[in-house]
Design an enzyme around this catalytic site. Sequence first.
Site: not given
Length: 634
Positions: A433, A536
């Site tokens: 991220e 995720e």
Amino acid sequence: MMKKKFTIVLLQLTFCLGAIASDLKTADPKDIALTPVQNNFRNKIDLAGIWKFQIDSLNVGATEQWFNGLNDFRQIAVPGSWNEQFTDLRDYLKCVWYETETYIPSSWKGQQIFIRVNDATYAAKIWVNGIPVGQHEGCHVPFAFDLSSQIKWDAPNRISIQVENILSPGRVPTGNVAGASFQNFPGSNYDFFPYSGLNRTVLLYSLPAEAYVKDITVRPGFEGTTGKLDVLVEQEGSESSGKVIVSGFGQEITTPVTFKNGIANTIVEIPNVHLWSPETPDLYNVTVMLGNDKKTIDKYTLKTGVRTVAVDENHILLNGKPVFLKGFGKHEDFPVIGRGSAYPVMIKDFELMKWTGANSFRTTHYPYDEEFYNMADREGFMIIGETPGVGLIFGGDSIMLAQRQKALRQYTQEVILRDKNHPSVIMWCLANEPNDKASLGKLSGRRKTKAEREKTYKLFEEHFKLAKTLDPTRLVIYVGAMMAPNDWFKLTDVIAINRYWGWYTTQGNIKLGGEVISKELDKLHRKYKKPCMVTEFGADCYAGMHSEELEMFTEEFQTEFIKTYLDVAESKEFVAGMHVWNFADFKTSQAIMRFGGYNLKGVFTRDRKPKMAAHFLRSRWNSKSEELNSENKK
Ligand code: GCB
């Protein structure tokens, strides 16, 4: 008189600081390429045990020469995180000192003696017998130093290690970023507790003084039924000859090699090769010997597997055939041990992953203890090996930005050096991220200009180029959330996204969450024509909480959330893997979203008891229909 005394103290201080700054060498990543082993030519001692431990909150230890012996210490277990072992140090991240003593066997005389610290989070400095040895910055990666000139024979050797884990925007993972969206205490800009200290073991080891094998890189491939191992050997020393022996499954293939400038390269062919795969995790021994028929100088054996990894538009291909990655993002996290290595917990985790029917995991959000990779090689798990590149912000103060870039470059090198020969590692994940915001202070502030975006793209591209140069045999990804432009996916082999539609966004509405992820995946695939993974997805669940209608935090909600995402993935040929977040509940810094300081998205509790979702995954991932579905996708 006073003035004279002051001048002398000042001189001593200056001398001391000068000695410290200049004499502590920076670790050379090349020294971690081969895991220390015990054999006829090499020795090792594991220094795990109870060490002395003293906090140094004012950072005076170096000037007061604590490396000459700690006076006011307590006891600590190594490996283990200090934050869990002491009631008063949970949130303490500043300087501490570790100390132990050991004899070095006299049989090691005449050899080169090294120390290897497998993890000192975040920064460490080492002294041996009061003499400065070296320093390293970075978490969850090993570093090593040659101690040959500092050690004593026939006497105890004092090993002093200063460690601190100060959270800073210039470090990776980042901490204490002003104005960050993630506000917590301690101020980690990442969602796991900043466990500190000697989390993994410390080793002393010896290598032959004359010459030794410094690195072995095995690049596997095959044609038809013949395996091809491209073996590159680097030595320290000037021995001219050696051999490479590949053995396994009743075969032993010996290839003599000649070194030129310390390097030898050969391709070993293996007839009727056994390929490595999750179903058949077959391993070969690759042994490198230095020396000639009359005298062997050094010997190193590693285990590796023959397999290839590639992609087409829709699939991840292992040995040319599509594989579907079923599994988890995890953490090294357990009560009392913190992020410390605990092999019973590791074995249990593999047992539980197998119990659910998983075949892979991502080493979120840092490289794990090396035994995880050895286990995965033997058990047939596919690993996405992640660097500690979390909270990478491509903006803000240019000096800090440069520091983060440097840290990521170092991590990429260290991780690939350490883990490159594991067949289980099929992909490198360079960053989790990353964030493309223009400034640190206003993370949700202005968007970058086109020129700024192009500059950032180039910065990020550098890391992909480095990874592909160091290892052209594996897939390279980063994991994207909403904070980075989609065109960064041009750099990756697989589109990997973390998504929580139905949890953080469209909260409580799983059905809508499922629709959003479905459309998003279609759009990404249409644009980039690469296989996709949801690396995720998950929902927090307080174990034991139930409801008739779906309600956030209950076992039913978590199960339905996971099921919805898996159903979406199953309907799309181009989805090549689904990793549930998370395998088990884990400790975080304190924040309003982290009940009791825990992320509760585990399908197992922190002490490894299954929640309803774990039972669901077990029936889903082990079912015949799931196997058929994966088959149909091929
Ligand atoms: C993410 C992060 C992970 C967090 C997770 C969450 O996207 O990669 O570190 O723990 O979300 O639960 O919020």
